[in-house]
Design a protein around this motif. Structure first.
Motif, PDB file in Angstrom:
ATOM      1  N   ILE A   1       0.958  -1.177  -0.195  1.00  0.00           N
ATOM      2  CA  ILE A   1       0.835  -0.110  -0.012  1.00  0.00           C
ATOM      3  C   ILE A   1       1.060   1.279  -0.164  1.00  0.00           C
ATOM      4  N   LYS A   2       2.054   0.986   1.192  1.00  0.00           N
ATOM      5  CA  LYS A   2       3.257   2.280   0.834  1.00  0.00           C
ATOM      6  C   LYS A   2       3.308   2.532  -0.836  1.00  0.00           C
ATOM      7  N   ASP A   3       3.930   1.322  -1.163  1.00  0.00           N
ATOM      8  CA  ASP A   3       5.160   1.129  -2.562  1.00  0.00           C
ATOM      9  C   ASP A   3       3.852   2.029  -3.432  1.00  0.00           C
ATOM     10  N   PHE A   4       2.569   1.658  -3.017  1.00  0.00           N
ATOM     11  CA  PHE A   4       1.301   2.050  -4.984  1.00  0.00           C
ATOM     12  C   PHE A   4       1.065   3.737  -4.022  1.00  0.00           C
ATOM     13  N   TRP A   5       1.757   3.777  -3.005  1.00  0.00           N
ATOM     14  CA  TRP A   5       1.080   4.882  -2.983  1.00  0.00           C
ATOM     15  C   TRP A   5       2.233   6.318  -2.940  1.00  0.00           C
ATOM     16  N   GLN A   6       3.777   5.669  -2.977  1.00  0.00           N
ATOM     17  CA  GLN A   6       4.830   6.158  -3.880  1.00  0.00           C
ATOM     18  C   GLN A   6       4.755   6.597  -4.781  1.00  0.00           C
ATOM     19  N   GLN A   7       4.646   5.445  -5.462  1.00  0.00           N
ATOM     20  CA  GLN A   7       4.452   5.366  -7.103  1.00  0.00           C
ATOM     21  C   GLN A   7       3.966   6.401  -7.546  1.00  0.00           C
ATOM     22  N   VAL A   8       2.433   6.823  -6.824  1.00  0.00           N
ATOM     23  CA  VAL A   8       1.804   7.583  -7.706  1.00  0.00           C
ATOM     24  C   VAL A   8       2.326   8.843  -7.212  1.00  0.00           C
ATOM     25  N   LEU A   9       2.717   9.238  -6.669  1.00  0.00           N
ATOM     26  CA  LEU A   9       3.249  10.739  -5.926  1.00  0.00           C
ATOM     27  C   LEU A   9       4.509  10.729  -7.435  1.00  0.00           C
ATOM     28  N   TYR A  10       4.981   9.341  -7.087  1.00  0.00           N
ATOM     29  CA  TYR A  10       6.495   9.693  -7.965  1.00  0.00           C
ATOM     30  C   TYR A  10       6.395  10.237  -8.971  1.00  0.00           C
ATOM     31  N   SER A  11       4.853   8.579  -9.908  1.00  0.00           N
ATOM     32  CA  SER A  11       4.345   8.691 -11.183  1.00  0.00           C
ATOM     33  C   SER A  11       4.365  10.615 -11.893  1.00  0.00           C
ATOM     34  N   LEU A  12       3.904  11.226 -10.616  1.00  0.00           N
ATOM     35  CA  LEU A  12       2.828  12.739 -10.921  1.00  0.00           C
ATOM     36  C   LEU A  12       3.604  13.168 -10.208  1.00  0.00           C
ATOM     37  N   LYS A  13       5.469  13.475 -10.108  1.00  0.00           N
ATOM     38  CA  LYS A  13       6.123  14.104  -9.860  1.00  0.00           C
ATOM     39  C   LYS A  13       6.101  14.903  -8.929  1.00  0.00           C
ATOM     40  N   TYR A  14       5.207  14.043  -7.360  1.00  0.00           N
ATOM     41  CA  TYR A  14       5.548  15.077  -7.041  1.00  0.00           C
ATOM     42  C   TYR A  14       6.823  14.942  -5.640  1.00  0.00           C
TER      43      TYR A  14
ATOM     44  N   ASP B   1       9.961  12.438  -6.100  1.00  0.00           N
ATOM     45  CA  ASP B   1      11.495  11.755  -6.922  1.00  0.00           C
ATOM     46  C   ASP B   1      12.300  10.922  -6.007  1.00  0.00           C
ATOM     47  N   LYS B   2      11.517  10.550  -5.183  1.00  0.00           N
ATOM     48  CA  LYS B   2      11.876   9.077  -4.489  1.00  0.00           C
ATOM     49  C   LYS B   2      11.027   7.935  -5.336  1.00  0.00           C
ATOM     50  N   HIS B   3      11.808   6.565  -5.555  1.00  0.00           N
ATOM     51  CA  HIS B   3      10.686   6.021  -6.232  1.00  0.00           C
ATOM     52  C   HIS B   3      10.752   4.850  -5.188  1.00  0.00           C
ATOM     53  N   PRO B   4      10.049   4.467  -5.401  1.00  0.00           N
ATOM     54  CA  PRO B   4       9.536   3.479  -4.502  1.00  0.00           C
ATOM     55  C   PRO B   4      10.380   1.947  -4.373  1.00  0.00           C
ATOM     56  N   ASN B   5      10.490   1.479  -2.924  1.00  0.00           N
ATOM     57  CA  ASN B   5      11.842   0.595  -2.520  1.00  0.00           C
ATOM     58  C   ASN B   5      11.707  -0.712  -2.618  1.00  0.00           C
ATOM     59  N   PHE B   6      11.283  -0.577  -4.427  1.00  0.00           N
ATOM     60  CA  PHE B   6      10.305  -2.452  -3.966  1.00  0.00           C
ATOM     61  C   PHE B   6      11.354  -3.536  -3.726  1.00  0.00           C
ATOM     62  N   GLY B   7      10.521  -4.875  -3.423  1.00  0.00           N
ATOM     63  CA  GLY B   7      11.887  -5.843  -3.103  1.00  0.00           C
ATOM     64  C   GLY B   7      11.402  -7.028  -3.805  1.00  0.00           C
ATOM     65  N   ARG B   8      11.582  -8.332  -4.394  1.00  0.00           N
ATOM     66  CA  ARG B   8      11.385  -8.648  -5.226  1.00  0.00           C
ATOM     67  C   ARG B   8      10.288  -8.677  -6.200  1.00  0.00           C
ATOM     68  N   TYR B   9       9.120  -8.584  -5.157  1.00  0.00           N
ATOM     69  CA  TYR B   9       7.698  -8.576  -6.427  1.00  0.00           C
ATOM     70  C   TYR B   9       7.241  -7.676  -6.199  1.00  0.00           C
ATOM     71  N   THR B  10       7.136  -6.767  -6.658  1.00  0.00           N
ATOM     72  CA  THR B  10       6.395  -5.272  -6.506  1.00  0.00           C
ATOM     73  C   THR B  10       5.051  -5.934  -6.496  1.00  0.00           C
ATOM     74  N   TRP B  11       4.320  -4.418  -6.060  1.00  0.00           N
ATOM     75  CA  TRP B  11       2.179  -4.496  -5.785  1.00  0.00           C
ATOM     76  C   TRP B  11       1.713  -4.625  -7.450  1.00  0.00           C
ATOM     77  N   LYS B  12       2.480  -4.087  -8.238  1.00  0.00           N
ATOM     78  CA  LYS B  12       1.470  -4.501  -9.976  1.00  0.00           C
ATOM     79  C   LYS B  12       2.134  -5.711 -10.416  1.00  0.00           C
ATOM     80  N   GLN B  13       3.396  -7.179 -10.189  1.00  0.00           N
ATOM     81  CA  GLN B  13       3.552  -7.757 -10.071  1.00  0.00           C
ATOM     82  C   GLN B  13       2.642  -8.849  -9.255  1.00  0.00           C
ATOM     83  N   LYS B  14       2.066  -8.646  -8.239  1.00  0.00           N
ATOM     84  CA  LYS B  14       0.864  -9.338  -7.122  1.00  0.00           C
ATOM     85  C   LYS B  14       0.438  -9.274  -7.591  1.00  0.00           C
TER      86      LYS B  14
END
Length: 247
Positions: free
Chosen positions: A58-71, A73-86
């Motif tokens: 959930i945190k990664d999803f929200w961080q990716q929304v902020l990153y994609s909208l340029k709000y 500069d920090k990319h989500p710190n994904f592990g082996r599987y991202t929320w999209k892959q799951k």
């Protein structure tokens, strides 16, 4: 099946009987592969619990929304599987269950009606049809857009490996873990191969960017149109189902 493009597709495989045979065989193959996958990863090898959803997704999803909208500069710190892959992974599992169960009912409808009401079989037909449309959208638009056009040229589905730079960017937590446990030349990280891939990518960078932009634009337009059509058709089918099977 009466549309001109459908008639051409059916004729290309030798007629409707052959189409049905291919469809049924493919369905059985899908069920078999799905059962094997569950048994293999649940029993025959040590289960990976990091593929399950957790609060970090959930945190990664929200961080990716902020990153994609340029709000941010920090990319989500994904592990082996991202929320999209799951999401894709469990979506495919859910789809296999729905398609397999409803497909078997539709394959032998008269046998199924000995135990289930006819309305149940008819609703199974609706679920089978629209799950197929949903799966097609997910694979040919969502998955292709995100994994192939966004990472042109993506060969990981053939080689089983991804470039080191891509792993650093998309799976930084996994990359740090691997680098702590192994050196750069082990079986998980192929530094020499990734450098070669990066060199080749740089040579065709301009052409790749042009192809990416054109492909993304075309797929975005198609995706939006199909989504609008899907919402309208889903509404019409829902209303029909309510009128026929409930009211």
């Amino acid at each position: 099946p009466d549309e001109w493009w459908s008639r051409w597709m059916i004729a290309s495989v030798g007629g409707f009987d052959n189409r049905t045979l291919i469809h049924h065989f493919s369905g059985l193959l899908m069920i078999g592969v799905s059962v094997y996958h569950v048994i293999y990863h649940s029993i025959l090898e040590k289960p990976r619990f990091d593929v399950l959803f957790n609060l970090k997704d959930i945190k990664d999803f929200w961080q990716q929304v902020l990153y994609s909208l340029k709000y941010s500069d920090k990319h989500p710190n994904f592990g082996r599987y991202t929320w999209k892959q799951k999401f894709e992974y469990f979506g495919a599992g859910f789809g296999a269950v729905v398609m397999g169960f409803t497909g078997i009912l539709m394959w032998q409808p008269f046998e199924a009606m000995k135990y289930l009401p006819i309305g149940f079989i008819q609703i199974a037909g609706l679920f089978h049809t629209w799950e197929a449309v949903l799966a097609s959208l997910a694979v040919f638009i969502g998955h292709f857009y995100d994994e192939h056009f966004d990472k042109f040229l993506n060969t990981s589905w053939i080689t089983g490996n991804i470039p080191e730079e891509e792993m650093k960017h998309e799976h930084p937590a996994e990359y740090e873990l691997v680098m702590k446990e192994h050196n750069a030349n082990n079986k998980y990280i192929h530094t020499d191969d990734s450098k070669l891939e990066l060199d080749n990518t740089e040579n065709g960078n301009i052409m790749g960017n042009v192809i990416q932009i054109c492909s993304k634009f075309a797929f975005t337009i198609i995706f939006l149109l199909i989504c609008i059509w899907m919402l309208w058709m889903s509404y019409m089918v829902l209303i029909e189902a309510i009128n026929v099977y409930i009211l």
